[in-house]
Motif scaffolding. Structure first.
Motif, mmCIF file in Angstrom:
data_model
loop_
_atom_site.group_PDB
_atom_site.id
_atom_site.type_symbol
_atom_site.label_atom_id
_atom_site.label_comp_id
_atom_site.label_asym_id
_atom_site.label_seq_id
_atom_site.Cartn_x
_atom_site.Cartn_y
_atom_site.Cartn_z
ATOM 1 N N ASP A 72 -5.724 10.049 -14.327
ATOM 2 C CA ASP A 72 -7.024 9.992 -13.904
ATOM 3 C C ASP A 72 -6.951 8.758 -12.976
ATOM 4 O OD1 ASP A 72 -8.542 10.284 -16.019
ATOM 5 O OD2 ASP A 72 -9.423 8.548 -17.064
ATOM 6 N N TYR A 73 -5.809 8.100 -12.684
ATOM 7 C CA TYR A 73 -4.809 7.220 -11.272
ATOM 8 C C TYR A 73 -3.927 8.010 -10.340
ATOM 9 C CZ TYR A 73 -8.492 4.067 -13.510
ATOM 10 O OH TYR A 73 -9.237 3.987 -13.583
ATOM 11 N N GLU A 74 -3.346 7.875 -9.885
ATOM 12 C CA GLU A 74 -2.205 8.446 -9.033
ATOM 13 C C GLU A 74 -1.697 7.414 -8.392
ATOM 14 O OE1 GLU A 74 -2.694 12.533 -7.482
ATOM 15 O OE2 GLU A 74 -2.755 13.246 -9.247
ATOM 16 N N VAL A 75 -0.718 6.733 -7.889
ATOM 17 C CA VAL A 75 -0.399 5.381 -7.058
ATOM 18 C C VAL A 75 0.593 5.931 -6.104
ATOM 19 C CG1 VAL A 75 0.560 3.322 -6.665
ATOM 20 C CG2 VAL A 75 -1.320 3.834 -8.172
ATOM 21 N N GLU A 76 1.030 6.317 -4.653
ATOM 22 C CA GLU A 76 1.622 6.065 -4.413
ATOM 23 C C GLU A 76 2.097 4.410 -3.616
ATOM 24 O OE1 GLU A 76 1.907 9.384 -1.323
ATOM 25 O OE2 GLU A 76 0.427 11.016 -2.397
ATOM 26 N N MET A 77 3.316 3.811 -3.211
ATOM 27 C CA MET A 77 3.897 2.894 -3.202
ATOM 28 C C MET A 77 5.077 3.083 -2.617
ATOM 29 S SD MET A 77 4.153 0.560 -6.372
ATOM 30 C CE MET A 77 3.989 -1.314 -5.487
ATOM 31 N N LYS A 95 -11.525 6.113 1.882
ATOM 32 C CA LYS A 95 -12.002 8.136 1.589
ATOM 33 C C LYS A 95 -12.215 8.510 0.351
ATOM 34 C CE LYS A 95 -7.685 9.874 3.752
ATOM 35 N NZ LYS A 95 -7.033 10.517 5.279
ATOM 36 N N GLU A 96 -12.740 9.865 0.371
ATOM 37 C CA GLU A 96 -12.887 10.415 -0.467
ATOM 38 C C GLU A 96 -12.506 12.039 0.075
ATOM 39 O OE1 GLU A 96 -16.386 13.086 -3.432
ATOM 40 O OE2 GLU A 96 -16.760 11.775 -1.939
ATOM 41 N N GLU A 97 -10.982 12.437 -0.845
ATOM 42 C CA GLU A 97 -10.624 13.643 -0.265
ATOM 43 C C GLU A 97 -10.367 14.602 -1.631
ATOM 44 O OE1 GLU A 97 -5.978 11.343 -0.731
ATOM 45 O OE2 GLU A 97 -7.128 12.357 1.334
ATOM 46 N N ASP A 98 -10.797 14.923 -1.499
ATOM 47 C CA ASP A 98 -9.982 16.878 -2.971
ATOM 48 C C ASP A 98 -10.883 15.873 -4.033
ATOM 49 O OD1 ASP A 98 -8.546 17.857 -1.086
ATOM 50 O OD2 ASP A 98 -6.382 16.878 -1.709
ATOM 51 N N GLY A 99 -11.803 15.700 -4.236
ATOM 52 C CA GLY A 99 -12.407 15.499 -4.994
ATOM 53 C C GLY A 99 -11.895 14.251 -5.304
ATOM 54 N N LYS A 100 -11.266 13.025 -4.851
ATOM 55 C CA LYS A 100 -11.258 12.021 -5.361
ATOM 56 C C LYS A 100 -11.052 10.830 -4.516
ATOM 57 C CE LYS A 100 -7.225 13.530 -8.396
ATOM 58 N NZ LYS A 100 -5.787 13.810 -9.519
ATOM 59 N N PHE A 101 -11.133 9.541 -4.963
ATOM 60 C CA PHE A 101 -11.119 8.621 -4.197
ATOM 61 C C PHE A 101 -10.130 7.589 -4.068
ATOM 62 C CE2 PHE A 101 -15.544 9.132 -6.238
ATOM 63 C CZ PHE A 101 -16.005 9.376 -5.154
ATOM 64 N N ALA A 102 -9.937 7.866 -2.559
ATOM 65 C CA ALA A 102 -8.638 7.340 -2.035
ATOM 66 C C ALA A 102 -8.090 5.433 -1.786
ATOM 67 C CB ALA A 102 -7.594 7.717 -1.448
ATOM 68 N N VAL A 103 -8.449 4.755 -1.535
ATOM 69 C CA VAL A 103 -8.062 3.510 -1.509
ATOM 70 C C VAL A 103 -6.603 2.614 -0.903
ATOM 71 C CG1 VAL A 103 -8.367 1.077 -1.722
ATOM 72 C CG2 VAL A 103 -9.348 3.190 -2.642
ATOM 73 N N LEU A 104 -6.275 2.683 0.185
ATOM 74 C CA LEU A 104 -4.927 2.478 1.030
ATOM 75 C C LEU A 104 -5.361 0.632 1.459
ATOM 76 C CD1 LEU A 104 -1.972 2.947 2.428
ATOM 77 C CD2 LEU A 104 -3.799 3.264 4.445
ATOM 78 N N VAL A 105 -4.345 0.161 0.307
ATOM 79 C CA VAL A 105 -4.154 -1.112 0.776
ATOM 80 C C VAL A 105 -2.971 -1.427 1.157
ATOM 81 C CG1 VAL A 105 -3.773 -3.615 -0.760
ATOM 82 C CG2 VAL A 105 -4.631 -1.878 -1.176
ATOM 83 N N SER A 106 -2.951 -2.831 2.813
ATOM 84 C CA SER A 106 -1.435 -3.390 2.983
ATOM 85 C C SER A 106 -0.696 -4.619 2.054
ATOM 86 C CB SER A 106 -1.882 -3.198 4.506
ATOM 87 O OG SER A 106 -0.687 -3.840 5.001
ATOM 88 N N ILE A 107 0.341 -4.676 2.022
ATOM 89 C CA ILE A 107 0.515 -5.550 1.274
ATOM 90 C C ILE A 107 2.043 -5.996 2.464
ATOM 91 C CG2 ILE A 107 1.509 -6.660 -0.955
ATOM 92 C CD1 ILE A 107 0.248 -3.909 -1.901
ATOM 93 N N ILE A 163 -1.435 3.133 -1.671
ATOM 94 C CA ILE A 163 -2.632 4.124 -2.105
ATOM 95 C C ILE A 163 -2.184 4.727 -3.690
ATOM 96 C CG2 ILE A 163 -3.029 6.905 -1.989
ATOM 97 C CD1 ILE A 163 -0.841 5.968 0.727
ATOM 98 N N ILE A 164 -4.029 4.672 -4.135
ATOM 99 C CA ILE A 164 -4.327 4.875 -5.066
ATOM 100 C C ILE A 164 -5.602 5.455 -5.343
ATOM 101 C CG2 ILE A 164 -6.031 2.486 -5.196
ATOM 102 C CD1 ILE A 164 -5.458 2.475 -8.432
ATOM 103 N N ARG A 165 -5.557 6.687 -5.654
ATOM 104 C CA ARG A 165 -6.438 8.181 -6.198
ATOM 105 C C ARG A 165 -7.085 7.761 -7.070
ATOM 106 N NH1 ARG A 165 -1.895 9.879 -2.594
ATOM 107 N NH2 ARG A 165 -3.257 9.779 -0.632
ATOM 108 N N SER A 166 -8.356 8.056 -7.829
ATOM 109 C CA SER A 166 -9.202 7.402 -9.344
ATOM 110 C C SER A 166 -10.449 8.676 -8.621
ATOM 111 C CB SER A 166 -9.081 6.365 -9.181
ATOM 112 O OG SER A 166 -10.557 6.015 -8.093
ATOM 113 N N LYS A 167 -10.750 9.018 -9.922
ATOM 114 C CA LYS A 167 -11.191 10.073 -9.975
ATOM 115 C C LYS A 167 -13.016 9.390 -9.654
ATOM 116 C CE LYS A 167 -9.478 12.855 -13.732
ATOM 117 N NZ LYS A 167 -9.218 13.880 -14.482
ATOM 118 N N GLU A 168 -12.757 8.305 -10.122
ATOM 119 C CA GLU A 168 -14.380 7.089 -9.972
ATOM 120 C C GLU A 168 -14.386 6.451 -8.359
ATOM 121 O OE1 GLU A 168 -15.289 5.644 -13.493
ATOM 122 O OE2 GLU A 168 -15.342 7.738 -14.441
ATOM 123 N N LYS A 169 -15.039 6.275 -8.039
ATOM 124 C CA LYS A 169 -15.116 4.873 -6.511
ATOM 125 C C LYS A 169 -14.891 3.593 -7.601
ATOM 126 C CE LYS A 169 -17.423 3.635 -2.819
ATOM 127 N NZ LYS A 169 -18.340 3.395 -1.854
#
Length: 128
Positions: free
Chosen positions: A41-46, A88-100, A106-112
């Motif tokens: 359900d979740y994918e992260v790139e960091m 943003k929503e991309e490819d049917g998933k919701f993506a959130v970009l966070v700057s630390i 970046i976390i992508r999930s099926k639900e907002k």
């Protein structure tokens, strides 16, 4: 229950997964880690810096995103405090970009997720 909002600790999302890959970036000592939840359900790139913490491929981790500082083990867990920069929503998933502090998460999930632009949040990664 994993992935659900819990008001007790102001947790936005929490899940267990595995580091799928760790690739060097162009900047010395910088790596791009990809984490996928066990349920898919979740994918992260960091971004990770070698002097902070590195999670090798195959490492099982727990990812927690919260509004309040989470409990953590000093010297073992990664805890960052960042700002939501983009949603943003991309490819049917919701993506959130966070700057630390310049490190991108970046976390992508099926639900907002219950996160708003420019909101400050905590991100914790701990080994299982």
């Amino acid at each position: 229950m994993l992935g659900c909002n819990t008001e007790l600790a102001d947790i936005i999302v929490e899940f267990k997964g595995k580091v799928e890959s760790l690739e060097p970036e162009l900047i010395p000592k910088m790596f791009l880690a990809k984490i996928k939840s066990f349920d898919g359900d979740y994918e992260v790139e960091m971004d990770l810096h070698k002097d902070l913490v590195i999670y090798e491929p195959g490492t099982e981790v727990e990812v927690t995103i919260s509004k309040d500082i989470p409990e953590y083990k000093e010297g073992e867990d990664f805890v960052g405090y960042g700002t939501v920069v983009s949603m943003k929503e991309e490819d049917g998933k919701f993506a959130v970009l966070v700057s630390i502090g310049g490190l991108l998460f970046i976390i992508r999930s099926k639900e907002k997720l219950d996160i708003n632009p420019i909101e400050k949040i905590y991100i914790k990664i701990s080994k299982l």
